[in-house]
Design an enzyme around this catalytic site. Structure first.
Site, PDB file in Angstrom:
ATOM      1  N   HIS A  57       1.504  -2.550 -11.734  1.00 24.20           N
ATOM      2  CA  HIS A  57       0.209  -2.047 -11.263  1.00 24.20           C
ATOM      3  C   HIS A  57      -0.444  -1.202 -12.356  1.00 24.20           C
ATOM      4  O   HIS A  57       0.189  -0.893 -13.377  1.00 24.20           O
ATOM      5  CB  HIS A  57       0.368  -1.236  -9.967  1.00 24.20           C
ATOM      6  CG  HIS A  57       1.342  -0.109 -10.058  1.00 24.20           C
ATOM      7  ND1 HIS A  57       1.081   1.044 -10.755  1.00 24.20           N
ATOM      8  CD2 HIS A  57       2.583   0.042  -9.564  1.00 24.20           C
ATOM      9  CE1 HIS A  57       2.107   1.849 -10.665  1.00 24.20           C
ATOM     10  NE2 HIS A  57       3.057   1.262  -9.956  1.00 24.20           N
TER      11      HIS A  57
HETATM   12  P1  TYD Z   1       5.144   2.165  -6.234  1.00 27.44           P
HETATM   13  O1  TYD Z   1       4.374   3.207  -6.970  1.00 27.44           O
HETATM   14  O2  TYD Z   1       4.467   0.843  -5.992  1.00 27.44           O
HETATM   15  O3  TYD Z   1       6.548   1.901  -6.953  1.00 27.44           O
HETATM   16  P2  TYD Z   1       6.897   1.262  -8.373  1.00 27.44           P
HETATM   17  O4  TYD Z   1       5.678   1.292  -9.205  1.00 27.44           O
HETATM   18  O5  TYD Z   1       7.974   2.114  -8.899  1.00 27.44           O
HETATM   19  O6  TYD Z   1       7.399  -0.120  -8.144  1.00 27.44           O
HETATM   20  O7  TYD Z   1       5.616   2.783  -4.841  1.00 27.44           O
HETATM   21  C1  TYD Z   1       6.506   2.112  -3.989  1.00 27.44           C
HETATM   22  C2  TYD Z   1       6.310   2.659  -2.575  1.00 27.44           C
HETATM   23  O8  TYD Z   1       6.599   4.056  -2.539  1.00 27.44           O
HETATM   24  C3  TYD Z   1       4.878   2.485  -2.068  1.00 27.44           C
HETATM   25  O9  TYD Z   1       4.958   2.075  -0.705  1.00 27.44           O
HETATM   26  C4  TYD Z   1       4.285   3.852  -2.132  1.00 27.44           C
HETATM   27  C5  TYD Z   1       5.478   4.771  -2.047  1.00 27.44           C
HETATM   28  N1  TYD Z   1       5.283   6.003  -2.841  1.00 27.44           N
HETATM   29  C6  TYD Z   1       4.963   7.185  -2.205  1.00 27.44           C
HETATM   30  O10 TYD Z   1       4.835   7.250  -0.970  1.00 27.44           O
HETATM   31  N2  TYD Z   1       4.781   8.313  -2.960  1.00 27.44           N
HETATM   32  C7  TYD Z   1       4.910   8.288  -4.304  1.00 27.44           C
HETATM   33  O11 TYD Z   1       4.742   9.347  -4.980  1.00 27.44           O
HETATM   34  C8  TYD Z   1       5.230   7.047  -4.959  1.00 27.44           C
HETATM   35  C9  TYD Z   1       5.371   6.960  -6.451  1.00 27.44           C
HETATM   36  C10 TYD Z   1       5.422   5.925  -4.184  1.00 27.44           C
END
Ligand code: TYD
Length: 141
Positions: A57
């Site tokens: 992302h």
């Molecule tokens: P995401 O940022 O998409 O993870 P990555 O980039 O590491 O694959 O987040 C995964 C899930 O966790 C998404 O449902 C949102 C949640 N999340 C939070 O609730 N708070 C946060 O600070 C972060 C980073 C993620």
């Protein structure tokens, strides 16, 4: 740093201070001294299966410092023109990821911990999770 004009060369490895003695090392990170933005959130990834990829992302506004506090992993950065892989494997190195960069995180070593210092609280509206949409936004004049 604005979303459209940022590129990979804006994402630099920052060497953090290391206090070394025979008992080991300490790295301390002071807000706004060692980090060039105001840290509003800290999170960490752990227990990531070694064949999994995370990230995938970009962010409109969010700035991040990404640190391998244990183990190693690769950050793949894309800016819509070029791409670069950065291996993080030292607890006193941070990758500064500016807004507008697509990132993936891969090749987690067993037991690795990915610490992230972030400039904003969690906000799903700040995410771009579709790569084609990201390219459109980046190239739209
Ligand atoms: P995401 O940022 O998409 O993870 P990555 O980039 O590491 O694959 O987040 C995964 C899930 O966790 C998404 O449902 C949102 C949640 N999340 C939070 O609730 N708070 C946060 O600070 C972060 C980073 C993620």
């Amino acid at each position: 740093m604005d979303f459209k004009n940022s590129n990979i060369s804006d994402c630099k490895i920052i060497t953090l201070p290391k206090i070394h003695n025979t008992l080991g090392n300490i790295t301390a990170i002071e807000n706004l001294n060692d980090v060039p933005f105001n840290v509003q959130r800290i999170y960490y990834l752990y227990d990531v299966p070694s064949n999994e990829e995370r990230g995938g992302h970009a962010h409109y506004e969010l700035e991040q410092f990404i640190i391998a506090v244990s183990g190693s992993f690769d950050i793949i950065l894309k800016d819509g023109v070029t791409e670069k892989a950065v291996t993080l494997n030292r607890p006193n190195n941070a990758l500064h990821v500016v807004p507008g960069l697509w990132r993936e995180i891969a090749n987690f070593s067993g037991g690795s911990i990915c610490l992230v210092l972030a400039s904003e609280k969690y906000d799903e509206n700040d995410y771009i999770r579709d790569y084609n949409k990201y390219l459109d936004l980046k190239h739209d004049s």
